[in-house]
Scaffold this active site. Structure first.
Site, PDB file in Angstrom:
ATOM      1  N   SER A 100      -2.317   5.991  -1.867  1.00 60.62           N
ATOM      2  CA  SER A 100      -3.092   6.002  -0.689  1.00 60.62           C
ATOM      3  C   SER A 100      -4.406   5.318  -0.789  1.00 60.62           C
ATOM      4  CB  SER A 100      -3.370   7.557  -0.113  1.00 60.62           C
ATOM      5  OG  SER A 100      -3.970   8.046  -1.345  1.00 60.62           O
ATOM      6  N   HIS A 143      -9.581   7.234  -1.578  1.00 61.58           N
ATOM      7  CA  HIS A 143      -9.413   6.690  -0.461  1.00 61.58           C
ATOM      8  C   HIS A 143     -10.897   5.704  -0.191  1.00 61.58           C
ATOM      9  CE1 HIS A 143      -6.684  10.272   1.168  1.00 61.58           C
ATOM     10  NE2 HIS A 143      -5.979   9.387   0.210  1.00 61.58           N
TER      11      HIS A 143
END
Length: 171
Positions: A100, A143
């Site tokens: 991610s 992230h």
């Protein structure tokens, strides 16, 4: 044909289902790099694979080589940023896995390459980070490191503004 996309997806699936443990190396740097390709469970793998595939139109826009370079650049830089953060703040060192961070980096590349409404889209991306502070099991650091790596990529290797306008992910 989106060769790079399919190769990355194949790597993610092979590593997930592999009985081998690639993770325990003698190098902290290698460990951080490899974590990107591990996923906590099948749901995690499927969510990241789907999200990555939805961004695969960037391969059509950028070309195979540039897209592969973009992924590798974001992968390495975001991993090293995460290692630096965990080294500087050992109390924040948590076990982070998943693709991610690279996905968030690719989202930044996409948004920074938009012509119209770029600011509004980036604000939406930033706002999407806020709920992660309140949900356990999500590596918001990963992230954010991916987003920073994506921003650095765009600064160093900008796509023409508007080059991704009207582009959508196609199955």
């Amino acid at each position: 044909m989106r060769y790079v996309t399919y190769i990355v997806l194949l790597i993610l699936v092979v590593i997930f289902f592999s009985p081998l443990n690639f993770f325990n190396t003698n190098s902290e740097i290698i460990n951080y790099l490899i974590r990107t390709f591990y996923h906590a469970n099948l749901q995690h793998l499927l969510a990241n694979s789907f999200s990555f595939y939805m961004l695969s139109f960037l391969e059509d826009v950028m070309g195979h080589a540039k897209f592969a370079f973009c992924i590798i650049f974001i992968w390495i830089l975001s991993s090293m940023l995460l290692l630096a953060e965990h080294t500087a703040f050992p109390s924040r060192k948590v076990y982070t896995v998943g693709f991610s961070g690279v996905i968030f980096g690719l989202i930044v590349v996409y948004l920074m390459s938009l012509g119209k409404n770029r600011g509004l889209s980036i604000a939406g991306l930033v706002l999407s980070i806020i709920p992660q502070f309140f949900v356990s099991g999500i590596s918001y650091e990963g992230h954010i490191c991916g987003m920073i790596a994506g921003f650095v990529y765009v600064v160093l290797f900008p796509l023409p503004k508007g080059s991704v306008d009207n582009q959508v992910a196609m199955f």
